[in-house]
Write a protein that holds these residues in place. Sequence first.
Motif, short mmCIF file in Angstrom:
data_model
loop_
_atom_site.label_atom_id
_atom_site.label_comp_id
_atom_site.label_asym_id
_atom_site.label_seq_id
_atom_site.Cartn_x
_atom_site.Cartn_y
_atom_site.Cartn_z
N GLU A 66 0.82 -1.21 0.00
CA GLU A 66 0.00 0.00 0.00
C GLU A 66 0.86 1.26 0.00
O GLU A 66 0.55 2.24 -0.68
N SER A 67 1.95 1.26 0.75
CA SER A 67 2.80 2.45 0.78
C SER A 67 3.48 2.67 -0.56
O SER A 67 3.62 3.80 -1.02
N LYS A 68 3.91 1.57 -1.21
CA LYS A 68 4.50 1.72 -2.55
C LYS A 68 3.48 2.26 -3.53
O LYS A 68 3.80 3.10 -4.37
N GLY A 69 2.25 1.77 -3.42
CA GLY A 69 1.19 2.27 -4.30
C GLY A 69 0.92 3.75 -4.06
O GLY A 69 0.73 4.52 -5.01
N ALA A 70 0.90 4.17 -2.80
CA ALA A 70 0.66 5.58 -2.49
C ALA A 70 1.80 6.45 -3.01
O ALA A 70 1.57 7.52 -3.59
N ILE A 71 3.03 6.00 -2.83
CA ILE A 71 4.18 6.78 -3.30
C ILE A 71 4.19 6.86 -4.82
O ILE A 71 4.44 7.92 -5.40
N THR A 72 3.88 5.75 -5.48
CA THR A 72 3.82 5.75 -6.95
C THR A 72 2.72 6.68 -7.44
O THR A 72 2.92 7.43 -8.40
N GLY A 73 1.58 6.65 -6.78
CA GLY A 73 0.49 7.55 -7.15
C GLY A 73 0.87 9.01 -6.96
O GLY A 73 0.54 9.86 -7.80
N LEU A 74 1.55 9.32 -5.87
CA LEU A 74 1.99 10.70 -5.65
C LEU A 74 3.00 11.12 -6.71
O LEU A 74 2.96 12.24 -7.22
N ASP A 75 3.94 10.23 -7.03
CA ASP A 75 4.93 10.54 -8.08
C ASP A 75 4.24 10.81 -9.41
O ASP A 75 4.60 11.77 -10.12
N MET A 76 3.26 9.97 -9.76
CA MET A 76 2.54 10.18 -11.03
C MET A 76 1.79 11.51 -11.01
O MET A 76 1.81 12.26 -11.99
#
Length: 131
Positions: A66-76
């Motif tokens: 979940e944290s990787k998904g959140a970070i990836t979403g923020l980066d995008m």
Amino acid sequence: MMDWKSTAIKVTSGISFLIGVVGLAWLGMEKVSPDAARFWALLSTVLLIAGAPLAFLAGVRYGHAESKGAITGLDMGVSRVQQAAAQAASLGLSNIRTTREIVRETPQSVFVLPPISAARQIGSGQEIVEV
């Protein structure tokens, strides 16, 4: 937005369900021999002790995902905002350049107003009022 009636119904239903489960467990324990009750208590304790580390590890893996998904979403999101800002800035600069070019150009045609005839003048001739 939930109203208080639906909340009260949900809370009452949940409490009733818990009372039913505890009541069924109580009735079941009255019909079971003490040795069988001890066996089930031992088995559930062992499963709980064995399952706790597995649940912990599963929670850690889920948290990492979940944290990787959140970070990836923020980066995008940030990269898309940066791209939009760069496009807006380049569009603004191109508009400024074209505006400056337009201001520097000499006008191609001049619009000449027609003269006002004496019939349309009112007063002493000093003031011109459109009719």
